[in-house]
Design a protein around this motif. Structure first.
Motif, PDB file in Angstrom:
ATOM      1  N   ARG A  57       0.839  -1.198   0.000  1.00  0.00           N
ATOM      2  CA  ARG A  57       0.000   0.000   0.000  1.00  0.00           C
ATOM      3  C   ARG A  57       0.868   1.239   0.000  1.00  0.00           C
ATOM      4  O   ARG A  57       1.879   1.289   0.671  1.00  0.00           O
ATOM      5  N   ASP A  58       0.454   2.255  -0.768  1.00  0.00           N
ATOM      6  CA  ASP A  58       1.207   3.506  -0.714  1.00  0.00           C
ATOM      7  C   ASP A  58       0.369   4.596  -0.061  1.00  0.00           C
ATOM      8  O   ASP A  58       0.579   5.782  -0.265  1.00  0.00           O
ATOM      9  N   TYR A  59      -0.603   4.183   0.723  1.00  0.00           N
ATOM     10  CA  TYR A  59      -1.396   5.169   1.459  1.00  0.00           C
ATOM     11  C   TYR A  59      -1.628   4.637   2.871  1.00  0.00           C
ATOM     12  O   TYR A  59      -1.486   3.446   3.127  1.00  0.00           O
ATOM     13  N   GLU A  60      -1.963   5.561   3.738  1.00  0.00           N
ATOM     14  CA  GLU A  60      -2.199   5.175   5.121  1.00  0.00           C
ATOM     15  C   GLU A  60      -3.655   4.738   5.266  1.00  0.00           C
ATOM     16  O   GLU A  60      -4.551   5.401   4.749  1.00  0.00           O
ATOM     17  N   VAL A  61      -3.868   3.629   5.944  1.00  0.00           N
ATOM     18  CA  VAL A  61      -5.247   3.176   6.147  1.00  0.00           C
ATOM     19  C   VAL A  61      -5.870   3.985   7.269  1.00  0.00           C
ATOM     20  O   VAL A  61      -5.318   4.077   8.360  1.00  0.00           O
ATOM     21  N   ASP A  62      -6.987   4.584   6.971  1.00  0.00           N
ATOM     22  CA  ASP A  62      -7.644   5.437   7.969  1.00  0.00           C
ATOM     23  C   ASP A  62      -8.645   4.605   8.760  1.00  0.00           C
ATOM     24  O   ASP A  62      -9.708   4.269   8.268  1.00  0.00           O
ATOM     25  N   LEU A  63      -8.281   4.315  10.006  1.00  0.00           N
ATOM     26  CA  LEU A  63      -9.171   3.497  10.831  1.00  0.00           C
ATOM     27  C   LEU A  63      -9.799   4.304  11.955  1.00  0.00           C
ATOM     28  O   LEU A  63     -10.751   3.863  12.584  1.00  0.00           O
ATOM     29  N   ILE A  64      -9.248   5.509  12.232  1.00  0.00           N
ATOM     30  CA  ILE A  64      -9.662   6.188  13.466  1.00  0.00           C
ATOM     31  C   ILE A  64     -10.302   7.547  13.242  1.00  0.00           C
ATOM     32  O   ILE A  64     -10.634   8.224  14.197  1.00  0.00           O
ATOM     33  N   SER A  65     -10.479   7.963  11.999  1.00  0.00           N
ATOM     34  CA  SER A  65     -10.983   9.322  11.783  1.00  0.00           C
ATOM     35  C   SER A  65     -12.397   9.492  12.318  1.00  0.00           C
ATOM     36  O   SER A  65     -12.800  10.582  12.681  1.00  0.00           O
ATOM     37  N   ARG A  66     -13.151   8.409  12.368  1.00  0.00           N
ATOM     38  CA  ARG A  66     -14.531   8.550  12.852  1.00  0.00           C
ATOM     39  C   ARG A  66     -14.690   8.002  14.263  1.00  0.00           C
ATOM     40  O   ARG A  66     -15.800   7.798  14.736  1.00  0.00           O
ATOM     41  N   LEU A  67     -13.547   7.797  14.904  1.00  0.00           N
ATOM     42  CA  LEU A  67     -13.580   7.234  16.252  1.00  0.00           C
ATOM     43  C   LEU A  67     -14.229   8.220  17.221  1.00  0.00           C
ATOM     44  O   LEU A  67     -13.902   9.400  17.238  1.00  0.00           O
ATOM     45  N   GLY A  68     -15.148   7.765  18.048  1.00  0.00           N
ATOM     46  CA  GLY A  68     -15.757   8.597  19.073  1.00  0.00           C
ATOM     47  C   GLY A  68     -16.772   9.588  18.542  1.00  0.00           C
ATOM     48  O   GLY A  68     -17.229  10.441  19.278  1.00  0.00           O
ATOM     49  N   LYS A  69     -17.076   9.482  17.261  1.00  0.00           N
ATOM     50  CA  LYS A  69     -18.049  10.413  16.703  1.00  0.00           C
ATOM     51  C   LYS A  69     -19.427   9.774  16.660  1.00  0.00           C
ATOM     52  O   LYS A  69     -19.544   8.554  16.579  1.00  0.00           O
ATOM     53  N   THR A  70     -20.410  10.610  16.726  1.00  0.00           N
ATOM     54  CA  THR A  70     -21.784  10.117  16.707  1.00  0.00           C
ATOM     55  C   THR A  70     -22.382  10.327  15.328  1.00  0.00           C
ATOM     56  O   THR A  70     -22.141  11.346  14.695  1.00  0.00           O
ATOM     57  N   ARG A 151       0.000  16.525  11.838  1.00  0.00           N
ATOM     58  CA  ARG A 151      -1.007  15.992  12.756  1.00  0.00           C
ATOM     59  C   ARG A 151      -1.511  17.060  13.717  1.00  0.00           C
ATOM     60  O   ARG A 151      -2.701  17.158  13.996  1.00  0.00           O
ATOM     61  N   ILE A 152      -0.552  17.865  14.225  1.00  0.00           N
ATOM     62  CA  ILE A 152      -0.946  18.939  15.150  1.00  0.00           C
ATOM     63  C   ILE A 152      -1.874  19.913  14.448  1.00  0.00           C
ATOM     64  O   ILE A 152      -2.916  20.302  14.980  1.00  0.00           O
ATOM     65  N   LEU A 153      -1.490  20.268  13.222  1.00  0.00           N
ATOM     66  CA  LEU A 153      -2.301  21.203  12.449  1.00  0.00           C
ATOM     67  C   LEU A 153      -3.715  20.645  12.260  1.00  0.00           C
ATOM     68  O   LEU A 153      -4.718  21.339  12.430  1.00  0.00           O
ATOM     69  N   LYS A 154      -3.774  19.392  11.955  1.00  0.00           N
ATOM     70  CA  LYS A 154      -5.069  18.748  11.699  1.00  0.00           C
ATOM     71  C   LYS A 154      -5.929  18.781  12.961  1.00  0.00           C
ATOM     72  O   LYS A 154      -7.120  19.094  12.915  1.00  0.00           O
ATOM     73  N   GLN A 155      -5.266  18.491  14.089  1.00  0.00           N
ATOM     74  CA  GLN A 155      -6.015  18.488  15.342  1.00  0.00           C
ATOM     75  C   GLN A 155      -6.533  19.879  15.669  1.00  0.00           C
ATOM     76  O   GLN A 155      -7.667  20.046  16.121  1.00  0.00           O
ATOM     77  N   GLN A 156      -5.682  20.883  15.409  1.00  0.00           N
ATOM     78  CA  GLN A 156      -6.100  22.259  15.675  1.00  0.00           C
ATOM     79  C   GLN A 156      -7.301  22.622  14.819  1.00  0.00           C
ATOM     80  O   GLN A 156      -8.258  23.232  15.294  1.00  0.00           O
ATOM     81  N   GLN A 157      -7.240  22.217  13.562  1.00  0.00           N
ATOM     82  CA  GLN A 157      -8.352  22.516  12.670  1.00  0.00           C
ATOM     83  C   GLN A 157      -9.628  21.836  13.154  1.00  0.00           C
ATOM     84  O   GLN A 157     -10.709  22.428  13.139  1.00  0.00           O
ATOM     85  N   GLU A 158      -9.476  20.610  13.603  1.00  0.00           N
ATOM     86  CA  GLU A 158     -10.651  19.886  14.092  1.00  0.00           C
ATOM     87  C   GLU A 158     -11.231  20.559  15.322  1.00  0.00           C
ATOM     88  O   GLU A 158     -12.450  20.684  15.471  1.00  0.00           O
ATOM     89  N   GLU A 159     -10.329  21.019  16.205  1.00  0.00           N
ATOM     90  CA  GLU A 159     -10.767  21.696  17.421  1.00  0.00           C
ATOM     91  C   GLU A 159     -11.516  22.980  17.058  1.00  0.00           C
ATOM     92  O   GLU A 159     -12.583  23.277  17.611  1.00  0.00           O
ATOM     93  N   GLU A 160     -10.959  23.736  16.082  1.00  0.00           N
ATOM     94  CA  GLU A 160     -11.603  24.963  15.615  1.00  0.00           C
ATOM     95  C   GLU A 160     -13.019  24.658  15.122  1.00  0.00           C
ATOM     96  O   GLU A 160     -13.983  25.332  15.465  1.00  0.00           O
ATOM     97  N   GLU A 161     -13.083  23.620  14.328  1.00  0.00           N
ATOM     98  CA  GLU A 161     -14.365  23.232  13.732  1.00  0.00           C
ATOM     99  C   GLU A 161     -15.373  22.892  14.831  1.00  0.00           C
ATOM    100  O   GLU A 161     -16.528  23.308  14.797  1.00  0.00           O
TER     101      GLU A 161
END
Ligand SMILES: [Zn+2]
Length: 204
Positions: A57-70, A151-161
Protein backbone atom coordinates in the motif's frame (compact mmCIF):
# COMPACT_ATOMS: atom_id res chain seq x y z
CA UNK A 1 -2.34 -79.57 -14.09
CA UNK A 2 -3.64 -77.83 -17.17
CA UNK A 3 -0.92 -75.28 -17.58
CA UNK A 4 -1.59 -74.52 -21.21
CA UNK A 5 -5.28 -73.99 -20.48
CA UNK A 6 -4.73 -71.54 -17.65
CA UNK A 7 -2.07 -69.91 -19.71
CA UNK A 8 -4.53 -69.46 -22.50
CA UNK A 9 -6.97 -67.86 -20.11
CA UNK A 10 -4.20 -65.70 -18.80
CA UNK A 11 -3.22 -64.60 -22.23
CA UNK A 12 -6.80 -63.90 -23.03
CA UNK A 13 -7.18 -61.80 -19.90
CA UNK A 14 -3.95 -60.04 -20.54
CA UNK A 15 -4.98 -59.25 -24.04
CA UNK A 16 -8.34 -57.92 -22.92
CA UNK A 17 -6.81 -55.88 -20.16
CA UNK A 18 -4.32 -54.45 -22.53
CA UNK A 19 -7.06 -53.59 -24.95
CA UNK A 20 -9.09 -51.98 -22.24
CA UNK A 21 -6.15 -50.03 -21.01
CA UNK A 22 -5.47 -48.68 -24.42
CA UNK A 23 -9.07 -47.88 -24.95
CA UNK A 24 -9.37 -46.09 -21.63
CA UNK A 25 -6.14 -44.26 -22.21
CA UNK A 26 -7.50 -43.14 -25.53
CA UNK A 27 -10.76 -42.05 -23.91
CA UNK A 28 -8.88 -40.21 -21.20
CA UNK A 29 -6.83 -38.42 -23.81
CA UNK A 30 -9.97 -37.38 -25.64
CA UNK A 31 -11.55 -36.19 -22.43
CA UNK A 32 -8.50 -34.16 -21.55
CA UNK A 33 -8.47 -32.58 -24.96
CA UNK A 34 -12.11 -31.69 -24.59
CA UNK A 35 -11.47 -30.25 -21.16
CA UNK A 36 -8.65 -28.21 -22.52
CA UNK A 37 -10.81 -26.91 -25.31
CA UNK A 38 -13.54 -26.11 -22.83
CA UNK A 39 -11.14 -24.31 -20.61
CA UNK A 40 -9.80 -22.39 -23.55
CA UNK A 41 -13.29 -21.51 -24.67
CA UNK A 42 -14.40 -20.32 -21.26
CA UNK A 43 -11.26 -18.24 -21.01
CA UNK A 44 -11.66 -16.73 -24.43
CA UNK A 45 -15.21 -15.66 -23.59
CA UNK A 46 -14.01 -12.81 -21.41
CA UNK A 47 -11.00 -10.64 -22.06
CA UNK A 48 -7.80 -12.30 -20.94
CA UNK A 49 -6.94 -11.09 -17.46
CA UNK A 50 -3.35 -10.66 -16.52
CA UNK A 51 -3.31 -9.81 -12.87
CA UNK A 52 -0.43 -7.87 -11.45
CA UNK A 53 1.63 -9.15 -8.59
CA UNK A 54 0.81 -7.94 -5.12
CA UNK A 55 1.98 -4.43 -4.30
CA UNK A 56 2.39 -2.80 -0.95
CA UNK A 57 0.00 0.00 0.00
CA UNK A 58 1.21 3.51 -0.71
CA UNK A 59 -1.40 5.17 1.46
CA UNK A 60 -2.20 5.17 5.12
CA UNK A 61 -5.25 3.18 6.15
CA UNK A 62 -7.64 5.44 7.97
CA UNK A 63 -9.17 3.50 10.83
CA UNK A 64 -9.66 6.19 13.47
CA UNK A 65 -10.98 9.32 11.78
CA UNK A 66 -14.53 8.55 12.85
CA UNK A 67 -13.58 7.23 16.25
CA UNK A 68 -15.76 8.60 19.07
CA UNK A 69 -18.05 10.41 16.70
CA UNK A 70 -21.78 10.12 16.71
CA UNK A 71 -23.69 9.44 13.55
CA UNK A 72 -27.30 8.72 12.80
CA UNK A 73 -27.63 5.54 10.81
CA UNK A 74 -30.67 4.48 8.90
CA UNK A 75 -31.05 1.29 6.90
CA UNK A 76 -31.95 3.28 3.79
CA UNK A 77 -28.82 5.43 3.87
CA UNK A 78 -26.25 4.77 1.15
CA UNK A 79 -23.70 2.11 2.01
CA UNK A 80 -20.93 4.65 2.49
CA UNK A 81 -22.90 6.22 5.34
CA UNK A 82 -23.80 3.00 7.08
CA UNK A 83 -22.27 1.95 10.36
CA UNK A 84 -18.84 0.44 9.83
CA UNK A 85 -15.99 0.67 7.38
CA UNK A 86 -16.97 1.25 3.78
CA UNK A 87 -14.89 -0.11 0.93
CA UNK A 88 -15.48 2.02 -2.15
CA UNK A 89 -13.71 -0.50 -4.39
CA UNK A 90 -15.97 -3.43 -3.56
CA UNK A 91 -18.91 -1.29 -2.44
CA UNK A 92 -19.36 -3.15 0.79
CA UNK A 93 -19.42 -2.31 4.48
CA UNK A 94 -17.29 -4.13 7.01
CA UNK A 95 -18.32 -3.96 10.62
CA UNK A 96 -15.04 -3.31 12.43
CA UNK A 97 -11.44 -2.30 11.87
CA UNK A 98 -9.99 -5.81 12.17
CA UNK A 99 -12.35 -7.16 9.57
CA UNK A 100 -11.76 -4.11 7.41
CA UNK A 101 -8.03 -4.78 7.41
CA UNK A 102 -8.71 -8.41 6.61
CA UNK A 103 -10.92 -7.28 3.78
CA UNK A 104 -8.49 -4.88 2.14
CA UNK A 105 -5.73 -7.47 2.46
CA UNK A 106 -8.00 -10.18 1.13
CA UNK A 107 -8.30 -11.94 -2.17
CA UNK A 108 -11.58 -10.43 -3.29
CA UNK A 109 -10.46 -6.86 -2.72
CA UNK A 110 -7.04 -7.37 -4.32
CA UNK A 111 -8.70 -8.98 -7.30
CA UNK A 112 -10.99 -5.97 -7.63
CA UNK A 113 -7.85 -3.84 -7.72
CA UNK A 114 -6.46 -6.02 -10.49
CA UNK A 115 -3.92 -7.84 -8.39
CA UNK A 116 -3.40 -11.51 -7.81
CA UNK A 117 -2.26 -12.75 -4.44
CA UNK A 118 1.10 -13.68 -5.88
CA UNK A 119 4.03 -11.76 -4.52
CA UNK A 120 6.81 -10.77 -6.85
CA UNK A 121 10.14 -12.06 -5.78
CA UNK A 122 12.26 -9.09 -4.81
CA UNK A 123 15.74 -8.79 -6.22
CA UNK A 124 18.77 -8.01 -4.11
CA UNK A 125 18.89 -4.48 -5.52
CA UNK A 126 15.28 -3.88 -4.59
CA UNK A 127 15.87 -4.99 -1.01
CA UNK A 128 18.99 -2.85 -0.75
CA UNK A 129 17.31 0.24 -2.12
CA UNK A 130 14.42 -0.26 0.26
CA UNK A 131 16.82 -0.43 3.18
CA UNK A 132 18.46 2.77 1.95
CA UNK A 133 15.14 4.59 1.82
CA UNK A 134 14.22 3.47 5.31
CA UNK A 135 17.64 4.39 6.66
CA UNK A 136 17.42 7.89 5.18
CA UNK A 137 14.02 8.29 6.71
CA UNK A 138 15.36 7.36 10.11
CA UNK A 139 18.47 9.54 9.90
CA UNK A 140 16.82 12.66 8.54
CA UNK A 141 13.95 12.55 10.99
CA UNK A 142 12.35 15.26 8.91
CA UNK A 143 9.71 12.85 7.82
CA UNK A 144 8.44 12.19 11.30
CA UNK A 145 8.70 15.84 12.28
CA UNK A 146 6.72 16.90 9.28
CA UNK A 147 4.28 14.18 10.07
CA UNK A 148 3.91 15.49 13.60
CA UNK A 149 3.40 19.07 12.40
CA UNK A 150 0.72 17.91 10.03
CA UNK A 151 -1.01 15.99 12.76
CA UNK A 152 -0.95 18.94 15.15
CA UNK A 153 -2.30 21.20 12.45
CA UNK A 154 -5.07 18.75 11.70
CA UNK A 155 -6.02 18.49 15.34
CA UNK A 156 -6.10 22.26 15.67
CA UNK A 157 -8.35 22.52 12.67
CA UNK A 158 -10.65 19.89 14.09
CA UNK A 159 -10.77 21.70 17.42
CA UNK A 160 -11.60 24.96 15.61
CA UNK A 161 -14.37 23.23 13.73
CA UNK A 162 -15.79 21.79 16.94
CA UNK A 163 -15.74 25.22 18.62
CA UNK A 164 -17.45 26.76 15.62
CA UNK A 165 -20.19 24.15 15.72
CA UNK A 166 -20.67 24.69 19.46
CA UNK A 167 -20.96 28.46 18.93
CA UNK A 168 -23.49 27.93 16.20
CA UNK A 169 -25.55 25.64 18.38
CA UNK A 170 -25.52 28.23 21.16
CA UNK A 171 -26.59 30.94 18.74
CA UNK A 172 -29.46 28.84 17.54
CA UNK A 173 -30.59 28.12 21.07
CA UNK A 174 -30.51 31.83 21.85
CA UNK A 175 -32.55 32.56 18.77
CA UNK A 176 -35.11 29.95 19.77
CA UNK A 177 -35.32 31.38 23.26
CA UNK A 178 -35.72 34.91 21.94
CA UNK A 179 -38.46 33.79 19.59
CA UNK A 180 -40.29 32.07 22.46
CA UNK A 181 -40.06 35.14 24.66
CA UNK A 182 -41.30 37.33 21.86
CA UNK A 183 -44.41 35.23 21.37
CA UNK A 184 -45.02 35.28 25.12
CA UNK A 185 -44.73 39.06 25.20
CA UNK A 186 -46.97 39.39 22.24
CA UNK A 187 -49.58 37.18 23.83
CA UNK A 188 -51.40 40.00 25.75
CA UNK A 189 -51.54 42.03 22.55
CA UNK A 190 -52.99 39.10 20.71
CA UNK A 191 -55.55 38.65 23.48
CA UNK A 192 -56.71 42.27 23.31
CA UNK A 193 -56.70 42.09 19.54
CA UNK A 194 -59.04 39.16 19.70
CA UNK A 195 -61.24 40.91 22.21
CA UNK A 196 -60.29 38.85 25.28
CA UNK A 197 -58.82 41.92 26.98
CA UNK A 198 -62.15 43.63 26.55
CA UNK A 199 -64.03 40.92 28.44
CA UNK A 200 -62.22 41.71 31.65
CA UNK A 201 -62.98 45.40 31.36
CA UNK A 202 -66.57 44.89 30.34
CA UNK A 203 -67.16 42.59 33.32
CA UNK A 204 -66.04 45.39 35.59
ZN1 LIG B 1 -12.78 -3.99 -0.94
Amino acid sequence: MSQPGSNAVGVDNAYRRKFNREEYAERAREREEKDEEGRFKSKSKGPPVQRKALKHRDYEVDLISRLGKTQVVTPIAPLSQQAGYYCAVCECVVKDSANYLDHINGKKHQRALGMSMRVERASLEQVQSRFEILKKRKVAGSFTEQDLDERILKQQQEEEERKRQRRERKKEKKKEKAAEEETEERDPDVATMMGFGGFGSSKK
